[in-house]
Enzyme design. Structure first.
Site, PDB file in Angstrom:
ATOM      1  CD  GLU A   1      -6.003  -2.815  -6.834  1.00 25.17           C
ATOM      2  OE1 GLU A   1      -5.104  -1.948  -6.973  1.00 25.17           O
ATOM      3  OE2 GLU A   1      -5.869  -3.985  -7.233  1.00 25.17           O
TER       4      GLU A   1
ATOM      5  CG  HIS B   1      -4.104 -13.421  -1.361  1.00 25.59           C
ATOM      6  ND1 HIS B   1      -2.745 -13.328  -1.432  1.00 25.59           N
ATOM      7  CD2 HIS B   1      -4.573 -13.035  -2.566  1.00 25.59           C
ATOM      8  CE1 HIS B   1      -2.401 -12.918  -2.651  1.00 25.59           C
ATOM      9  NE2 HIS B   1      -3.486 -12.730  -3.351  1.00 25.59           N
TER      10      HIS B   1
END
Lengths: 370, 377
Positions: A104, A174
């Site tokens: 990322e 999540h």
């Protein structure tokens, strides 16, 4: 101030059958909740789309009209885990739509460099919870590039898309809503859409915006939110809130997936207590539309603000502080914040944690009788 | 029967060569590890009946655990994110047999089997997955948040556990415990920057950490070939020694693990083991696992390299046990997992107040919607 010349009117309201089949995730009824979407005029014919299809359609248009637009991220090549990029590689080729390694920080840095060269990178971080390895690049590099070079360099054409928020059983990694971390950073713009029509228009505006934009998508609604979306090119301006429903007694403020919950609470308050609520979708978290909020609060004198992120330091705190600065003598009751608890986002306790329509209803009730 | 289901072709397992002696010792040859900056272990080992049966039983337990998880997920009893280890069992079983329970392990989110190998009960694993009070993390975490003695999780953020492994190893060196830490990651995580930060610190300070790259060929849905420049993960530490090991052969893994543990205990600093392995299932429950690779590819690995069938064949070839005896072991394992899952299903949900506990050491007030409705310890 609309940049898309295809739009005549953005604020006109039309109730469409935009609904969720997972409406009971926060304890509410499982029947569809009608959510008033906005009408986009003259954007051509319409097609039934859910949220991920509307986002896909938006990126399709962006890539078609801007030959420098590129889409990349983890697994986006074959459509992405939420199918937002499906078909784009076939249409625009593997040099414009490609998978990155799982890195990322690298994705964000790479995107900033690409943007500085004048390309239009549309980077995907697979979940907003995974954006933190990229936090340094976004906060220290993307946000400050223009400022620290005295305007010589910038990465204004950068857009980072990422799914955020509760999804039912996402657990700690999540489900998070990190908008406040980025809203706190001057130099960034932060956008969260609440319907497929909104998502497409706001995404196109974000991609074409000349400042870096973090675009959080409510993943709960990718499949469950369906409406007739214009297939043409249109933009919804950043920094402008939408008054979803006008009212006179109390102002209710939210964004993203929370809008549906708030509409449910507002309907309950009107039906059961006869309270007239003004519901505002903030749309852009930074820069947020202070004037629309202030105008509404001056009219109603009462405010409830709601988001999924924890209460302390959440964006509702910023909004509350501004309201008391600008509307102090107009307030009839303390500003209420209906938010997540100050705990990590839980797995088993999600239903307790989320600020559902009942918590919001209670809060509206309390605020009214204060 | 599992063996029927897999349609194992014993001829396909022809690369395994074993020789039984009269003393009950069985010599087993395997593919020699590729080496980098070290000599590496030999390409053969001596095993015996007990060890073979033990590996067969352990790996059958690992696989059955995941099969039951799969079933519970499909029944919607387990919700959310869940990643299965099916196919990679030899890595876990082999490494565990190469170290002691005083050594340390930290891994990523494919963690259920490591819980079992570290000594946790199947019941607490299932209970965690089912979000029950009796789960190893009180039901608060679920699939990717599992912890037990000398096992530091269960980490959901790709690559984040690797620097932690270096820190755990530093404590071993500082306290002169003589123990090592296994920091596991996948081929996908191998491209995270923090892994290289960990390599550097571990090498600089000669930390007893074994970095283990479980190369199952796919980082989520992206093939290693499309995500990684150069395909040798065991040489990527540059100044860190490495081995590339047949991760489908439990003996190859065990010997490499022993070599690496001795390397670390001797004060040589870190070492990287790349495990050439394969997952039969999708990345997670929402991934059918055949959109980015072919069904034939998966079946080919199952038929030619399956770690459990591999051991079964050695056992049968050397007449250590009959097919019926192995079937009885599998039946016992099935029974164990079935009972454990039933108990976990029957266990209570956590108390609501657990939402607010373990946020800080001391329980602190947690603000609710209104002050009066806040949680007060």
């Amino acid at each position: 101030m609309l940049r898309g010349n295809n739009i005549k009117k953005v604020n006109s309201l039309l109730v469409r059958s935009f609904h969720s089949t997972v409406g009971n995730r926060s304890g509410g009824p499982s029947t569809p909740i009608n959510y008033p979407s906005l009408e986009i005029e003259n954007a051509g014919e319409k097609q039934k789309m859910n949220l991920f299809q509307a986002i896909n359609n938006g990126m399709d248009i962006a890539m078609q009209k801007d030959s420098k637009a590129v889409v990349f991220g983890e697994d986006v090549g074959f459509g992405g885990v939420f199918r937002c990029t499906v078909g784009l590689r076939d249409k625009y080729g593997a040099s414009r739509v490609f998978n990155t390694p799982l890195c990322e920080q690298g994705i964000a840095g790479f995107a900033i460099g690409l943007a500085a060269q004048g390309a239009t990178p549309i980077a995907e971080i697979q979940f907003a919870d995974y954006i933190f390895p990229a936090f340094d690049q976004i906060v220290n590099e993307a946000a400050k590039y223009r400022y620290r070079s005295g305007g010589q360099f910038d990465c204004g054409s950068l857009t980072i898309r990422s799914p955020y928020g509760a999804v039912g059983h996402g657990g700690h990694y999540h489900s998070q809503s990190p908008e406040s971390y980025f809203g706190h950073t001057p130099g960034l713009k932060v956008v969260i859409p609440s319907t497929p029509i909104e998502a497409k228009g706001l995404l196109l505006a974000s991609i074409r915006e000349k400042d870096p934009v973090i675009f959080f998508e409510p993943k709960l609604m990718y499949r469950s939110a369906v409406e007739e979306v214009p297939i043409g090119d249109y933009e919804i301006p950043l920094g402008k809130a939408r008054i979803v429903k006008e009212g006179k007694d109390i102002t209710i403020i939210g964004w993203g997936a929370q809008m549906r919950v708030l509409l449910q609470a507002v309907n309950m308050a009107e039906e059961k207590l006869g309270i007239s609520c003004e519901l505002i979708d903030l749309r852009t978290i930074q820069p947020w539309d202070v004037e629309t909020v202030v105008e509404s609060v001056k009219k109603t004198g009462r405010v409830v603000i709601s988001h999924e992120a924890p209460k302390t330091g959440g964006w509702a705190a910023e909004i509350s502080a501004t309201i008391q600065e600008r509307c102090f003598l107009h307030l009839e009751a303390p500003i209420q914040r209906v938010c997540g608890y100050d705990t990590p986002f839980p797995l088993i306790f999600e239903k307790f944690y989320v600020p559902d329509h009942l918590k919001n209803f209670e809060s509206i009730k309390k605020t009214m009788v204060y | 029967m599992l063996s029927n289901f897999l349609k194992v072709n014993s001829k396909a397992l022809g690369h395994i060569r074993t020789f039984a002696s009269k003393s009950g010792e069985i010599k087993h040859n395997f593919k020699k590890a590729d080496t980098y900056l070290c000599d590496g272990p030999s390409d053969s080992t001596v095993t015996n009946k007990d060890e073979l049966i033990s590996f067969f039983t352990e790996m059958s337990r690992f696989r059955r655990l995941e099969t039951v998880c799969d079933g519970l997920y499909k029944k919607k009893l387990i919700r959310g994110f869940c990643h299965l280890y099916t196919g990679q069992e030899a890595v876990c079983a082999g490494l565990e047999s190469a170290i002691t329970k005083d050594d340390h392990i930290i891994t990523a989110y494919r963690d259920h089997t490591y819980m079992l190998s570290r000594g946790a009960t199947p019941e607490e694993i299932f209970a965690e997955l089912l979000m029950k009070e009796t789960g190893c993390s009180k039901g608060k975490g679920g699939s990717m948040h599992m912890f037990t003695k000398n096992f530091y999780g269960g980490n959901g953020i790709v690559g984040a556990q690797c620097p932690l492994g270096a820190g755990i190893a530093f404590a071993q060196k500082y306290n002169k415990t003589g123990n090592v830490c296994l920091a596991m990651y996948g081929d996908g995580a191998a491209n995270q920057g923090q892994l290289f930060e960990a390599f550097n610190m571990a090498s600089l300070w000669k930390l007893p950490v074994i970095f283990i790259c479980e190369n199952n060929k796919y980082g989520m849905g992206t093939s290693q070939k499309r995500s990684t420049a150069g395909h040798d993960f065991y040489t990527r530490g540059h100044y860190v020694a490495g081995l590339k090991v047949d991760g489908m052969d439990v003996f190859a893994v065990k010997e490499a693990g022993k070599y690496a543990a001795e390397w670390c205990r001797a004060g040589n600093g870190p070492i990287i083991l790349e495990m050439d392995t394969y997952r039969y299932v999708g990345h997670s429950m929402s991934d059918p696992g055949i959109t980015y690779r072919t069904r034939e590819e998966v079946n080919h690995v199952r038929q030619t390299r399956d770690p459990i069938e591999n051991i079964r064949q050695i056992i049968l070839d050397n007449k250590i046990a009959t097919e019926d005896q192995l079937a009885a072991i599998e039946e016992t394992v099935r029974d164990e997992m079935e009972k454990a899952s039933e108990k976990a299903i029957a266990a209570p949900l956590p108390q609501a107040r657990e939402l607010f506990t373990n946020v800080y050491l001391q329980e602190v007030p947690v603000r609710g919607v209104e002050f009066v409705n806040s949680f007060k310890p």
